[in-house]
Write a protein that holds these residues in place. Structure first.
Motif, mmCIF file in Angstrom:
data_model
loop_
_atom_site.group_PDB
_atom_site.id
_atom_site.type_symbol
_atom_site.label_atom_id
_atom_site.label_comp_id
_atom_site.label_asym_id
_atom_site.label_seq_id
_atom_site.Cartn_x
_atom_site.Cartn_y
_atom_site.Cartn_z
ATOM 1 N N ALA A 49 0.822 -1.221 0.000
ATOM 2 C CA ALA A 49 0.000 0.000 0.000
ATOM 3 C C ALA A 49 0.851 1.265 0.000
ATOM 4 O O ALA A 49 0.502 2.247 -0.654
ATOM 5 N N ASP A 50 1.988 1.230 0.711
ATOM 6 C CA ASP A 50 2.796 2.456 0.795
ATOM 7 C C ASP A 50 3.592 2.724 -0.491
ATOM 8 O O ASP A 50 4.263 3.740 -0.591
ATOM 9 N N GLN A 51 3.511 1.810 -1.449
ATOM 10 C CA GLN A 51 4.200 2.055 -2.724
ATOM 11 C C GLN A 51 3.210 2.337 -3.852
ATOM 12 O O GLN A 51 3.599 2.423 -5.019
ATOM 13 N N LEU A 52 1.938 2.481 -3.531
ATOM 14 C CA LEU A 52 0.923 2.772 -4.550
ATOM 15 C C LEU A 52 0.941 4.257 -4.915
ATOM 16 O O LEU A 52 1.327 5.094 -4.097
ATOM 17 N N PRO A 53 0.486 4.577 -6.118
ATOM 18 C CA PRO A 53 0.503 5.986 -6.546
ATOM 19 C C PRO A 53 -0.704 6.781 -6.050
ATOM 20 O O PRO A 53 -1.106 7.754 -6.688
ATOM 21 N N THR A 54 -1.272 6.382 -4.912
ATOM 22 C CA THR A 54 -2.508 7.021 -4.426
ATOM 23 C C THR A 54 -2.339 8.538 -4.302
ATOM 24 O O THR A 54 -3.247 9.303 -4.656
ATOM 25 N N ALA A 55 -1.175 8.960 -3.817
ATOM 26 C CA ALA A 55 -0.964 10.398 -3.605
ATOM 27 C C ALA A 55 -0.902 11.180 -4.914
ATOM 28 O O ALA A 55 -1.076 12.404 -4.915
ATOM 29 N N ALA A 56 -0.638 10.496 -6.008
ATOM 30 C CA ALA A 56 -0.540 11.178 -7.304
ATOM 31 C C ALA A 56 -1.901 11.369 -7.967
ATOM 32 O O ALA A 56 -2.025 12.104 -8.937
ATOM 33 N N LEU A 57 -2.938 10.698 -7.451
ATOM 34 C CA LEU A 57 -4.257 10.727 -8.094
ATOM 35 C C LEU A 57 -4.920 12.093 -7.913
ATOM 36 O O LEU A 57 -4.829 12.706 -6.853
ATOM 37 N N ARG A 58 -5.605 12.549 -8.971
ATOM 38 C CA ARG A 58 -6.287 13.846 -8.938
ATOM 39 C C ARG A 58 -7.739 13.660 -9.375
ATOM 40 O O ARG A 58 -8.007 12.958 -10.355
ATOM 41 N N VAL A 59 -8.658 14.302 -8.649
ATOM 42 C CA VAL A 59 -10.079 14.283 -8.991
ATOM 43 C C VAL A 59 -10.600 15.720 -8.902
ATOM 44 O O VAL A 59 -9.954 16.582 -8.296
ATOM 45 N N PRO A 60 -11.763 16.014 -9.510
ATOM 46 C CA PRO A 60 -12.268 17.398 -9.484
ATOM 47 C C PRO A 60 -12.545 17.885 -8.052
ATOM 48 O O PRO A 60 -12.739 17.097 -7.123
ATOM 49 N N GLN A 61 -12.608 19.200 -7.933
ATOM 50 C CA GLN A 61 -12.878 19.884 -6.661
ATOM 51 C C GLN A 61 -14.102 19.289 -5.967
ATOM 52 O O GLN A 61 -15.130 19.059 -6.612
ATOM 53 N N GLY A 62 -13.964 19.025 -4.686
ATOM 54 C CA GLY A 62 -15.090 18.512 -3.910
ATOM 55 C C GLY A 62 -15.110 16.999 -3.807
ATOM 56 O O GLY A 62 -15.773 16.442 -2.936
ATOM 57 N N PHE A 63 -14.383 16.332 -4.700
ATOM 58 C CA PHE A 63 -14.289 14.868 -4.645
ATOM 59 C C PHE A 63 -13.068 14.462 -3.833
ATOM 60 O O PHE A 63 -12.106 15.217 -3.709
ATOM 61 N N LYS A 64 -13.134 13.255 -3.313
ATOM 62 C CA LYS A 64 -12.010 12.699 -2.568
ATOM 63 C C LYS A 64 -11.666 11.346 -3.161
ATOM 64 O O LYS A 64 -12.557 10.548 -3.485
ATOM 65 N N VAL A 65 -10.374 11.053 -3.320
ATOM 66 C CA VAL A 65 -9.957 9.730 -3.789
ATOM 67 C C VAL A 65 -9.034 9.122 -2.743
ATOM 68 O O VAL A 65 -8.161 9.781 -2.204
ATOM 69 N N GLU A 66 -9.280 7.851 -2.445
ATOM 70 C CA GLU A 66 -8.478 7.161 -1.430
ATOM 71 C C GLU A 66 -8.306 5.704 -1.850
ATOM 72 O O GLU A 66 -9.026 5.206 -2.709
ATOM 73 N N LEU A 67 -7.355 5.061 -1.197
ATOM 74 C CA LEU A 67 -7.161 3.631 -1.453
ATOM 75 C C LEU A 67 -8.285 2.863 -0.785
ATOM 76 O O LEU A 67 -8.586 3.072 0.394
ATOM 77 N N TRP A 68 -8.919 1.955 -1.527
ATOM 78 C CA TRP A 68 -10.007 1.145 -0.965
ATOM 79 C C TRP A 68 -9.517 -0.267 -0.655
ATOM 80 O O TRP A 68 -9.824 -0.824 0.386
ATOM 81 N N ALA A 69 -8.751 -0.846 -1.574
ATOM 82 C CA ALA A 69 -8.218 -2.195 -1.346
ATOM 83 C C ALA A 69 -6.923 -2.355 -2.128
ATOM 84 O O ALA A 69 -6.748 -1.767 -3.196
ATOM 85 N N SER A 70 -5.999 -3.150 -1.577
ATOM 86 C CA SER A 70 -4.757 -3.467 -2.289
ATOM 87 C C SER A 70 -4.429 -4.929 -2.051
ATOM 88 O O SER A 70 -5.144 -5.635 -1.342
#
Lengths: 199, 407
Positions: B59-80
């Motif tokens: 999980a700590d090597q996933l590109p989760t921090a690089a992900l971008r979504v429109p204003q007001g949305f949130k993106v997070e890791l759900w499963a790995s």
């Protein structure tokens, strides 16, 4: 854990610079210890250079290639005894460590017959026609999921190419099966000779 | 940069392939799928499919921090820890079933105490990409196998031996483009794609390059769409119940030709023109067939060249702003047959009140590293959950991300 941090740093660097996408994730020192523990060298040679007929050399293959093949063995998808049994219980990390170890070893030849000029020329022409160098690169050193061909045992190359032609083996996709479709035994022998004679 | 000269190169390549009779192509030993249809002028190209990754990415090597979504949305890791995760479907209990290709596994991901638990419920299958749930049973569709796990929710730890329905479905066995996307339609039938077993070739148009549907027992096969090269994602418009589908365009016709496409299937059996045509472009590699594309149905949107537009779903939830209702999220796995990478994102196709597509906009980005022409992940499917959040599977990293709105 310092090892975890180191591995993470390696992965980030690889993700940015490896061709295509994510790259190497293994630890070669751990892989070396594991290879010793599991006695991989008994067949593949202590330095990954096989002296046994039909057993491939592993030294200097692309790390991704070794990882992918070990996973295919472990998952029972590439059914080539004794490898499926020998890979049971390996974690993903251990697979990647083994791959990093063998990828780090210098490739070379244990034994090699003299060059046969006619077979070499026929093999060279066939390699050109089949465009082997497109994926395996012009020096046939391999990249990513595509194995190193130079330095490989000639008898093993015959074995592997025949399996691809006959559809008894596939890689992570079916491209090699299509490449080898309709290639004769004589042509396979020439191609293997040409590849094994590369430096 | 190199684009103008590449454009000329592609044009020369097209001219070269123009003189190759389709019959001669068919009689030669087949080129590898990825190289088929490649003109001689591109013989020196080093483009090749990217390697899959079949090991778990921590999980700590996933590109989760690089992900971008429109204003007001949130993106997070759900499963790995689900290597090769591709197509997704959700059971009434909220278990998410996930298919793979090369790794041969099917996963069940359930929520336990706020955490996700990943189980491997099937393995050693040949590209079990298709997963669908109906009446408590999980249908797994591998290349030419159909397995049904009855009462799957009650036996995730020991799924047992499935009912083998392979013979009833009688699917073709070709591996190339043989992996399936599968889903049950609003009519209760099981729909799946049957891709073309080549890059570009003459083939039997009644058996391949189709979307077909069956009764759940494998009987009553019906062609829903024809001349659709390989559709690895479709869904039904919740308002009209019409079938909509993505489609992958062919390789080696240039960096920008043809484009992947979005199709609206207005009637069962509609013909979209492959191998002769792609979105009105007459493919010169095929010399048989009609001279123009006039007789074929047109796509409703272009989804970019070589982007590998795959999983798609209409947004049927209420969590996202009203503007997203009944719009289409589309995962684009990303290109290999293009010198500059394209795709590697999720886009949203915007529909007007009449169901016409008025735009295709980026939604989830950050996995394509433009500066270095590298990618960090490969989105394959999207899934609208019952709570209105959107899941996105990342095959390369074996991870699933969750996009939510508001709190």
């Amino acid at each position: 854990m310092s090892r975890g941090k180191l591995a993470a740093a390696t992965v980030l660097a690889a993700a940015l610079f490896a061709p295509g996408g994510a790259g190497a994730a293994g630890d070669a020192a751990h892989g070396k210890a594991l290879a010793t523990e599991r006695d991989c060298g008994q067949c593949h040679g202590p330095q990954g250079i096989s002296v046994m007929p039909d057993i491939p050399s592993l030294a200097g293959h692309p790390e991704e290639f070794i990882t992918l093949q070990l996973i295919l063995f472990r998952e029972g998808i590439r059914d080539t005894p004794p490898m499926p049994a020998l890979t049971q219980g390996l974690t993903d990390q251990q697979v990647e460590d083994l791959a990093a170890f063998y990828a780090s070893l210098p490739p070379g030849h244990a034994e090699r017959g003299p060059r046969d000029a006619a077979r070499y020329a026929a093999g060279a022409a066939l390699a050109e026609r089949l465009r082997c160098g497109t994926c395996h690169l012009p020096q046939f050193q391999g990249r990513a999921q595509m194995p190193r061909l130079t330095g490989q045992r000639e008898d093993y190359l015959v074995h592997a190419l025949t399996e691809y032609r006959d559809g008894t083996r596939r890689g992570t996709d079916t491209n090699m099966n299509a490449v080898m479709y309709g290639v004769s035994d004589t042509e396979i022998a020439a191609l293997a000779h040409f590849m094994a004679q590369q430096e | 940069m190199r684009s103008p000269s590449l454009g000329r190169l592609a044009a020369i390549g097209l001219a070269t392939s123009f003189v190759l009779p389709g019959l001669a192509l068919a009689q030669q030993a087949p080129a590898p799928g990825w190289a088929q249809g490649r003109p001689d002028s591109m013989a020196g190209s080093s483009l090749a499919p990217h390697a899959p990754k079949l090991t778990a990415t921590p999980a700590d090597q996933l590109p989760t921090a690089a992900l971008r979504v429109p204003q007001g949305f949130k993106v997070e890791l759900w499963a790995s820890g689900a290597p090769g995760a591709r197509m997704m479907t959700e059971s009434p209990n909220g278990t998410v079933f996930v298919g793979t290709r090369t790794l041969g596994r099917v996963y069940a991901i359930s929520e336990e105490g706020g955490q996700r638990r990943v189980r491997t419920i099937a393995s050693q299958l040949t590209d079990p990409n298709g997963v669908a749930v109906r009446d408590g049973a999980l249908y797994v569709i591998a290349i030419n196998r159909v397995l049904r796990f009855d009462g799957i929710e009650g036996k995730l730890d020991a799924p047992g031996t499935p009912v083998d329905m392979t013979a009833a479905f009688g699917l073709p066995s070709e591996a190339h483009h043989g992996w399936k996307f599968a889903a049950f339609g609003p009519d209760g039938r099981l729909y799946m794609n049957i891709g073309v077993p080549c890059n570009i070739c003459d083939y039997n148009r009644a058996t391949h390059a189709l979307i077909v549907s069956f009764n759940p027992d494998g009987s009553g096969r019906r062609i829903e769409a024809q001349g659709i090269r390989n559709s690895v994602g479709f869904d039904w418009n919740p308002q009209t119940r019409e079938l909509w589908a993505t489609n992958n365009g062919r390789d080696w016709a240039g960096n920008d030709t043809p484009e992947d496409t979005l199709h609206r299937i207005r009637r069962s059996g509609e013909d979209f023109g492959f191998p002769y045509c792609a979105h009105g472009w007459r493919d010169p590699a095929i010399t048989s067939g009609p001279a123009t594309c006039a007789e074929f149905a047109q796509p409703v949107a272009l989804l970019g060249p070589h982007t590998a537009a795959l999983g798609m779903r209409f947004y049927t939830g209420t969590q996202f702003p009203e503007a997203y209702r009944n719009q289409i999220f589309i995962a684009r796995r990303g290109s290999w047959n293009r010198e500059r990478l394209s795709g590697y994102d999720v886009v949203v196709a915007e529909l007007d009140a009449n169901g016409a597509v008025i735009g295709v906009e980026p939604f989830l980005t950050g996995l394509r590293d433009e500066a270095n022409n590298r990618f960090l992940g490969r989105p394959v499917d999207v899934l609208v959950r019952r709570d209105g959040s959107l899941l996105v599977s990342d095959e390369q990293n074996g991870a699933i991300y969750r996009i939510s709105y508001g709190n």
